[in-house]
Every structure is written in structure tokens, then in C-alpha cells.
Design a protein around this motif. Structure first.
Motif: not given
Lengths: 273, 456
Positions: B277, B301, B303, B327, B330-333, B347-348, B350, B371
Motif C-alpha cells: 500500500i 495499491v 488511492r 491497482h 483503490t483504498l484499503p478499508k 477489503e478495499c 474504489k 467495496e
């Protein structure tokens, strides 16, 4: 290079090593740790300072993986490549009142300088130490000497009373013994249970955490642990924390991060874990 | 410059870029127009006389070339490899107008490597260091540069390093395949030959305090303590096993040589599918390290979009050539774990680009309901770090600013404490190797001035 002054077995799988390391020795206080590396191929591992004077430091270690096993092979007069410290915060001392010092397993050796420091700063010290069996009860005489009250427990009852250190603590609290502070160092599960025992009566409980470390100097973040809902770094924020706030399940899970790799390395070297 | 083929290099930690031969270097140097008012040098943070060293290469006077570089730069083998030349010297080259600037970085590296092969060190460079004692805290690019400049001027410099090896981020952070550790070692040896003393395993703030250093007779101190605690995203699951900070992954691989485990004792636990990330050089390094450690799939990944990525183009290209998938937006959640507390997926959500934010880049905003679950078993968080806290905590009198970075005068690198200077990643802005070196250079100048005005 740091000269090894002695390296002796004090119990099954438990060894005590004295190292000439003046810079660390001069500064180290109870509760702090150091990082060491045996040689060029070695891993950096953290060990709590179990004793020190102006020139030398004492560490007590249990053989759990490749590095601790390799340490046992080091002889008096040989050298360790790197020793650095002291790291982490020192134990906060002062006139607290009655301090109950609890140690489990190899943590008993780590407890000794802390219990002694509490005693030396004018507190009443109640010490409870526990191990699997009598062979593994270490630092008994030393701790007894500096304690106002002293208890030993073993899992099999071969020394002291049968059961766990937490049983004794619980009994003391229920009997109305005034305790102002509990200090616990040992396996994660022991510190977890101790913290649960003291939670209802809100007795302040300090635990000393044994996390995985790489550099030990506030850089890599492998020692992170949830404390009070926030991520803390044991190397610079600890290693001591409020036991009522530590996520012990996470601590224990994180201690298993490299278990598979460790087992593999031990196996190919013929080391029994 | 020739490179190892992607197919081969993802299986080893050897250097990717192979350097220039003498013929190639001379040919490249001959393309230089030797401008009357060269722009390249003005863009060099350590002010190397670039046309003069290129001319020496053109004339096959390689020993002369490295001498010219070293008038200003104590770490040429490092800079030739990791400087963002496209934003500095090469970016300013007049030949950009015709398409292709001089490959100045490769020429600098060539000169440095030539010297390593042909000149035995510790020869003529030995000087007597007789002036006042100066302490440098941290042996990264800022500290080493400051130390080298001061030693050349005759000061007695001691560099204190917390780790067991000198070099700071050059040894724990930048991977072997971008910067061989042997190069760093030789550059440090060169500084030693100038009279610099390096004390490893010494943590200022713990082993000794700043006050104690002054009491021991040091007349000035440069603080180059660098980066410290890694930043995390503060999302659920970040403390699961097989979630690493980039610092941890890189330190295990680079400083501790975990890629040689179990011959070396430090392990690393990398799964099959790795998400890294972040969009900086550290993210690229982490991704390429993960690949070489045996991961089957590695994803970057990020954002924002690729255009906003702070990583050097060259590093992005290297990563892509090696098969790393990007990717973007894209933001990891949330990171999800299995029953043993190991990563099982992430879990990400868009993102899309909205209005520009404070940094001038378009702010990424989540797309509602987008998501999705990314199938990964390892996560590396490479989103930055705060300054190393050990020295700062032990020195509360030192003034800190934004993000707990040390506040310094931008011309002299002076802190609020008399005789104490700071630079590199411990201060704001100097976050590349060469910028850190520039700050070390400015500090060295200012320290010289300070000490000549101080009656000792």
C-alpha cells in the motif's frame, strides 16, 4: 565486540550470561532491555537486562529458537558481535506502598532487578513466582532476600503450592491484603490472567511485554501492540504498559508470526525446540 | 544502461542496473555540449561541477573525473544509483529539448565504480584531523555527508549509529538490487580514511544524551536521526500477522539479509499474494523485495492515480517490467484475518479524483458502494513514517514542528539549540537521499562558521 564473562545453565533450558558492555551497563536501569547479535549472520534479539554494574550486564535467556540455542554454545572468553542499549523506558519507581511483584518462567529473572528496585525505593514487596516444576524455579534465594513476603507456585506442586501465581494473588486480594501496585512479567497468558484478577478491584497493574523486535530502536514497527484501543510500539512506548489496557490475545497471536520459519530453521540445524 | 532481464532478476537480489562500460561512458560523455552556463550543476543539491567531470570521462581521465565529483560529493557510488536525476541535473540538461539528456547519473556511477575497481583506498586521502570534535548522530546520507565535509576541513568527527552497520536508510531501506551494500561499505570506508570515526551500536538519547556529548567535549552536533516509527492506516486488521510496515519488511530483507534465511538467522514470512500500500519509492522497493522473496503475485495499491504517484518513473517501470500489478484509485478499508490471526484478504473501496487538495493533487474520494475483496495473504504498509522518536524524546528542549520534525533554519540547518544542527528525514522536506545530503552539506558549512566564531 563484547566479551562473554560467563555463560552457565541455571535450570533446564535456562541460561545466564554475563557480558562486558560498559556503555550499556553504565546506563541500564530496571525494566530496560538490550538488543544483541551473535555474529555477522545472526539475528538481532531483545533481552531484558537481568542485572548490571558499571561494566558488565547479566542476561538470562531460555532456549526457544536458533539464536538462543546458538547463544548456549558461546563460551567464556568468546565475543558477541553487537550489544546495544539500554532500550525502552525504565520502570517507574518511587514510594508507592505495597508492590506485588509477579514473575513466571524465565520472566522471574527479569522480575528480580525490578523487585529489588521497588524494595530499594522504600516499598513493601510481596513476590510471587511460578514455574512448571521445581527445576524451573530460578532466582528463588535472591528474590526471597529482598521480599517482605514470598510465594512460589508450580504447576505440579513440586515446589511451593500447586497451581498458578494468579491463585495466590487472588487469595491475597480476597483476604484483604492492601496492594497498591501489581507488576507482572512472564508468559502472555500469565500476564493476561493477572490483569483480569486485578481488574475488578482496580489495582494498577504494570506488565512487561515480550514482543517480536527487529531493530529495537523505534523504526520497524514489528513490536506494535494494541493498548487502550491504540497501536503502541513496545520498543519506544514500552516495554511496560498498563495491563488493563493491553490486548493480550493480539500479543500472543503476534508472538507466533514467525513460528513456522523458526521451526524450519531449528529442524535443519537439528535443534530440538 | 544495461539491466538484468526481468525474468532473471526477480529470482535474485543482485543489482538490476549493470552500469556502463568504458566505451559506453566515453561515448555518452562525448554527447555533452559543455554549455557555457551549464544548468545541470545548478540543479545539483551538492553542487558537483558536472561538465568538468563529464569532460574528464570524455578524455578518458577517469581518475580526474572521480576527483572532481568528490570535491563536492562524498557518496558518488550511492548518488549515481539512487538520485532522482530526472528532477535535478538531467532534468535541467539542455539536450532535453532535442529529446535525450545526458545520462549524468550513469556517468557518476561509472566514475565511482571505476575508482572502486582501480584505486586502492586509504592512500592519499589520509589527513590529520586536528580541529574541534564534532558529533554526528546517525550515519545515513545526511550524517555521512556532514561528517565527510567536516573531516576534510580538519575537524575530528565521530558518527554515532544506533544499528550495527553504518549507512542508515542506505543499508536498512534501499534494497541490494538497487544499491549493493558493498558500495555503501566502501563509501563509509572512504569517510573513515578521511579521519571520520564511526561508532556503531550507540544510541544517542539512550547510550548517551545530547548534554553528555557536549560534556564529553564535542563542540557541535549534527542530528541526522532519520525516519522512525512507521505510519499505519488506522484500519481494522493492521496488527494481524503478515501485515508489515515497509520499514520492517525492508529491514529484515536488507539489513538482516532474510533473503538468505536460514543461512542467515533472521526470518521473513511472505505469503503468495502480497498487497503493498502506497505509491512512493519505498512502496516500489517493498513490492520488488516481496517478489524476490517468493511471492507469486504482488500488487501496488494506491488511492490516487498513477500520475500522482511520488515514486520515480524509473522505479515504476522496473516494477512493471517485473510483473507487479498496479491497482490505482483503490483504498484499503479493512484487513481480514483467519482463525490463527494471519491475513486472509483485504477489503478495499474504489476511488475517483475530485477537487485538488492542499498538496495541489486532485483529492481521491471513495465511490459509494464500490467495496470489493482483494485476495491477498500479505500486506505491506508503505505510507510513510514519523521521525525517529528515541533521540527526540530524550531531548525535549529541541524544538519540533509539523509532524514532529525538527525545526531548522533552511540556510544553516541550525536548530533552536546552540551548536546543534539537523537535517535529512528528521527535518521537513529533505526526504530523498540527495536532499538529505544537501542538508548535511549546508550544516557542515554553518558548523564551520559557528566554530570559527566560538572561542574554544
Amino acid at each position: 565486540m563484547f566479551k562473554i564473562l560467563s555463560n552457565e545453565k541455571i535450570a533446564p533450558r535456562i541460561f545466564r550470561m554475563e557480558i562486558e558492555a560498559g556503555l550499556v551497563a553504565k546506563k541500564a536501569k530496571a525494566g530496560q532491555f538490550l538488543m544483541l547479535r551473535i555474529d555477522e549472520k545472526g539475528e538481532r534479539i531483545p533481552l531484558t537486562v537481568a542485572g548490571n554494574d558499571d561494566k558488565n550486564i547479566t542476561i538470562v535467556y531460555q532456549t526457544v529458537g536458533v539464536t538462543t540455542h546458538r547463544l548456549t554454545e558461546k563460551k567464556q572468553g568468546e565475543y558477541l558481535l553487537d550489544v546495544v542499549g539500554p532500550l525502552g523506558h525504565a520502570t517507574e519507581l518511587g514510594q508507592i506502598g505495597t508492590v506485588c511483584c509477579i514473575g513466571g518462567g524465565v520472566g522471574i529473572a527479569e522480575l528480580y532487578p525490578v523487585a529489588k528496585a521497588y524494595k530499594d525505593s522504600g516499598n513493601k514487596v510481596i513476590t510471587i513466582i511460578g514455574a512448571r516444576d521445581k527445576e524451573l524455579v530460578i532466582y528463588k534465594d535472591e528474590l526471597k532476600k529482598i521480599s517482605d513476603e514470598f510465594f512460589v507456585t508450580t504447576d505440579d506442586g513440586s515446589d511451593g503450592e500447586k497451581g498458578f501465581v494468579s491463585n495466590v494473588l487472588k487469595r491475597l486480594i480476597e483476604a484483604g491484603q492492601k496492594i497498591d501496585l501489581v507488576y507482572a512479567v512472564g508468559p502472555g497468558i500469565m500476564m493476561k490472567v493477572i490483569s483480569e484478577v486485578t481488574r475488578p478491584s482496580k489495582i494498577k497493574t504494570i506488565v512487561s511485554l515480550n514482543t517480536v523486535l527487529v531493530d529495537g530502536t523505534g523504526m520497524c514497527g514489528s513490536c506494535r501492540i494494541e493498548v487502550g484501543g491504540e497501536t503502541k510500539f513496545a520498543c519506544v512506548d514500552g516495554p511496560e504498559f498498563d495491563g488493563h489496557k493491553v490486548n493480550f490475545d493480539e500479543l500472543m497471536a503476534r508472538q507466533g508470526f514467525f513460528k513456522e520459519q523458526e521451526a524450519h530453521a531449528c529442524k535443519i540445524r537439528g535443534i530440538s525446540q | 544502461m544495461k539491466k538484468q532481464s526481468p525474468k532473471d532478476r526477480i529470482k535474485n537480489f543482485n543489482e538490476v542496473a549493470l552500469g556502463m562500460s568504458e566505451e559506453e561512458a566515453v561515448k555518452e560523455a562525448s554527447r555533452c555540449l559543455f554549455c557555457k552556463e551549464p544548468k545541470c550543476s545548478t540543479k545539483c543539491p551538492v553542487e558537483i561541477d558536472i561538465p568538468r567531470f563529464i569532460e574528464a570521462i570524455k578524455n578518458k581521465k577517469f581518475d580526474e573525473a572521480i576527483k572532481v565529483i568528490k570535491e563536492k560529493n562524498n557518496l558518488p557510488g550511492v548518488c549515481g544509483r539512487v538520485c532522482p536525476q530526472e528532477d535535478q541535473c538531467e532534468g535541467a540538461c539542455i539536450l532535453n529539448a532535442k529529446g535525450k539528456p545526458i545520462n549524468i547519473g550513469a556517468l557518476e556511477r561509472f566514475a565511482a565504480d571505476w575508482e572502486l575497481r582501480h584505486v586502492s583506498r586509504t592512500t592519499n586521502d589520509e589527513r590529520r584531523t586536528t580541529k574541534q570534535r564534532i558529533a554526528v548522530i546517525g550515519s545515513g546520507p545526511a550524517g555521512l555527508t556532514c561528517a565527510g565535509d567536516l573531516a576534510r576541513l580538519g575537524y575530528r568527527v565521530t558518527v554515532f549509529e544506533a544499528l550495527h552497520t553504518a549507512g542508515g536508510v542506505l543499508v536498512y531501506g534501499i534494497p541490494e538490487f538497487r544499491l549493493p551494500k558493498e558500495i555503501v561499505k566502501k563509501e563509509v570506508d572512504y569517510l573513515r580514511s578521511l579521519g571520520v570515526e564511526v561508532k556503531e551500536n550507540f544510541i544517542v538519547g539512550k547510550t548517551s544524551t545530547l548534554k553528555e556529548l557536549f560534556a564529553q567535549g564535542y563542540k557541535a552536533v549534527f542530528v541526522g536521526t532519520g525516519a522512525g516509527l512507521p505510519s499505519f492506516m488506522k484500519i481494522p486488521g493492521e496488527n494481524l500477522n503478515r501485515v508489515y510496515s515497509s520499514n520492517e519488511l525492508l529491514t529484515r530483507a536488507n539489513l538482516m539479509k532474510a533473503y538468505l534465511f536460514p543461512d542467515f538467522d533472521t526470518p521473513v514470512n511472505i505469503g503468495k499474494k502480497v498487497a503493498v500500500i502506497g505509491g512512493g519509492n519505498t512502496a516500489m522497493d517493498s513490492a520488488r523485495v516481496a517478489l524476490r522473496l517468493g511471492a507469486e503475485k504482488v500488487y501496488i495499491v494506491y488511492r490516487r492515480s498513477e500520475k500522482e504517484m511520488p515514486a520515480r518513473k524509473e522505479e515504476v517501470e522496473n516494477a512493471k517490467e517485473e510483473g507487479i500489478e498496479f491497482h490505482m484509485l483503490t483504498l484499503p478499508k479493512k484487513i481480514l484475518g483467519d482463525d490463527k490471526n494471519f491475513v486472509k484478504s483485504m477489503e478495499c473501496i474504489k476511488m475517483e479524483l475530485g477537487e485538488p487538495d492542499a498538496s495541489g493533487r486532485r483529492r481521491p474520494v471513495p465511490i459509494q458502494g464500490s467495496e470489493f475483496i482483494m485476495d491477498v495473504d500479505t500486506v505491506v504498509v508503505a505510507i510513510g513514517q514519523s521521525p525517529n522518536p528515541v533521540f527526540l524524546k530524550a531531548t525535549p528542549e529541541l524544538k519540533l514542528g509539523k509532524w514532529d520534525k525538527i525545526v531548522v533554519d533552511s540556510e544553516t540547518q541550525a536548530t533552536n539549540l546552540k551548536g546543534v544542527y539537523a537535517g535529512g528525514d528528521a527535518t521537513l522536506g529533505d526526504d530523498t537521499v540527495i536532499a538529505a545530503m544537501g542538508s548535511g552539506k549546508r550544516a557542515a558549512k554553518a558548523i564551520t562558521l559557528h566554530l570559527s566564531n566560538v572561542r574554544v
